[in-house]
Scaffold this active site. Sequence first.
Site, PDB file in Angstrom:
ATOM      1  N   PRO A 127       0.822  -1.221   0.000  1.00  0.00           N
ATOM      2  CA  PRO A 127       0.000   0.000   0.000  1.00  0.00           C
ATOM      3  C   PRO A 127       0.856   1.272   0.000  1.00  0.00           C
ATOM      4  CG  PRO A 127      -0.742  -1.535   1.698  1.00  0.00           C
ATOM      5  CD  PRO A 127       0.589  -2.024   1.198  1.00  0.00           C
ATOM      6  N   GLU A 128       0.921   1.900  -1.154  1.00  0.00           N
ATOM      7  CA  GLU A 128       1.574   3.200  -1.283  1.00  0.00           C
ATOM      8  C   GLU A 128       0.462   4.228  -1.499  1.00  0.00           C
ATOM      9  OE1 GLU A 128       4.822   3.023  -4.119  1.00  0.00           O
ATOM     10  OE2 GLU A 128       5.163   0.912  -3.701  1.00  0.00           O
ATOM     11  N   ARG A 163      19.821  18.802  -0.956  1.00  0.00           N
ATOM     12  CA  ARG A 163      20.349  17.525  -0.491  1.00  0.00           C
ATOM     13  C   ARG A 163      21.342  16.993  -1.492  1.00  0.00           C
ATOM     14  NH1 ARG A 163      18.141  14.532   3.346  1.00  0.00           N
ATOM     15  NH2 ARG A 163      15.980  14.954   3.847  1.00  0.00           N
ATOM     16  N   ARG A 168       1.120  -9.553   7.817  1.00  0.00           N
ATOM     17  CA  ARG A 168       2.437  -9.467   8.456  1.00  0.00           C
ATOM     18  C   ARG A 168       2.446  -8.705   9.782  1.00  0.00           C
ATOM     19  NH1 ARG A 168       5.703  -8.539   2.765  1.00  0.00           N
ATOM     20  NH2 ARG A 168       5.165 -10.562   1.954  1.00  0.00           N
TER      21      ARG A 168
END
Length: 274
Positions: A2-3, A155, A116
Amino acid sequence: MPELPEVETIARRLHSGQGAIPLPGRRIVQFSTSWPRHVELPSISTFRRRIKNRVIQSVGRRAKYLLFPLDLGALIIHLRMSGDLYLRPPDAEKDPYVHSAFHLDNGWQLRFSDARKFGRIYWTRDPQEVLENLGPEPLEDNFTAEVLQDHLHARRRQLKPLLLDQSFLAGMGNIYVDESLHRARLHPLRRSDTLKKPEIERLWESIRTSLREGIRHNGASIDWVYGGGDYQNHFRVYKQDGQPCDFCGASIERTVVGQRGTYFCPGCQQENIA
DNA sequence: TAAAATGTTGGGTA
DNA sequence: ATACCCAACATTTT
């Protein structure tokens, strides 16, 4: 797993009630669980007291979190790797992986299936307490190519781990990062501070297109977890090693980047070209 | 048969 | 700041 697109799909289903009963307006009468560690905040006993008899106002999403504002405080759920959330009538067949369930005032149940057991449930007066470290929402209007450029140049990290970092950008996971980088023809190891403007615009466009396509297909169903989506039939690189690239015909390869399985096209995603 | 791989987050270490 | 390793799990693959 699930994203953003999968979580968005689940949120929409729950909000509209999957064509049957919408969740907003329902009162929670009881919480049952066979895996108390699902509840991260507050303690399980306080949690039960806080949500009992609360009315769900709406269903939303922030990053990969599902948000359920209540008439007092908010319920927040993260599906992590194998979670799924759906409404069922009381007599519906039992999924062996449903470890927690919210019983509603009309008899239906909001079931949390989680093979899980990595999922997490929160109740808080202030959602910011749970959501404070998240980066921008990639599909919102304020996430512009200029914002992405500023953040990338601030970054100096490899693109793949940086895009997976939820404090940098919220909602992307292994699938959509690989698909986005391929669409943008950028190498997963490319350093974020070396991207030129056209590349950044390509990346911005690719991220938004990949996520929107994912949502349009109701997300991707992988392995035995999460059902109802078909974006897995439209992957261009994820789990496509050995297949020809749609752009250049080269064979898609699998490598490991930052301990994550990574799929890319060696033909059009090259590391050292401007 | 046992070990390795899968994927998200958070914790720790260098 | 960045990279790396591990732990939480169940299931499938090697």
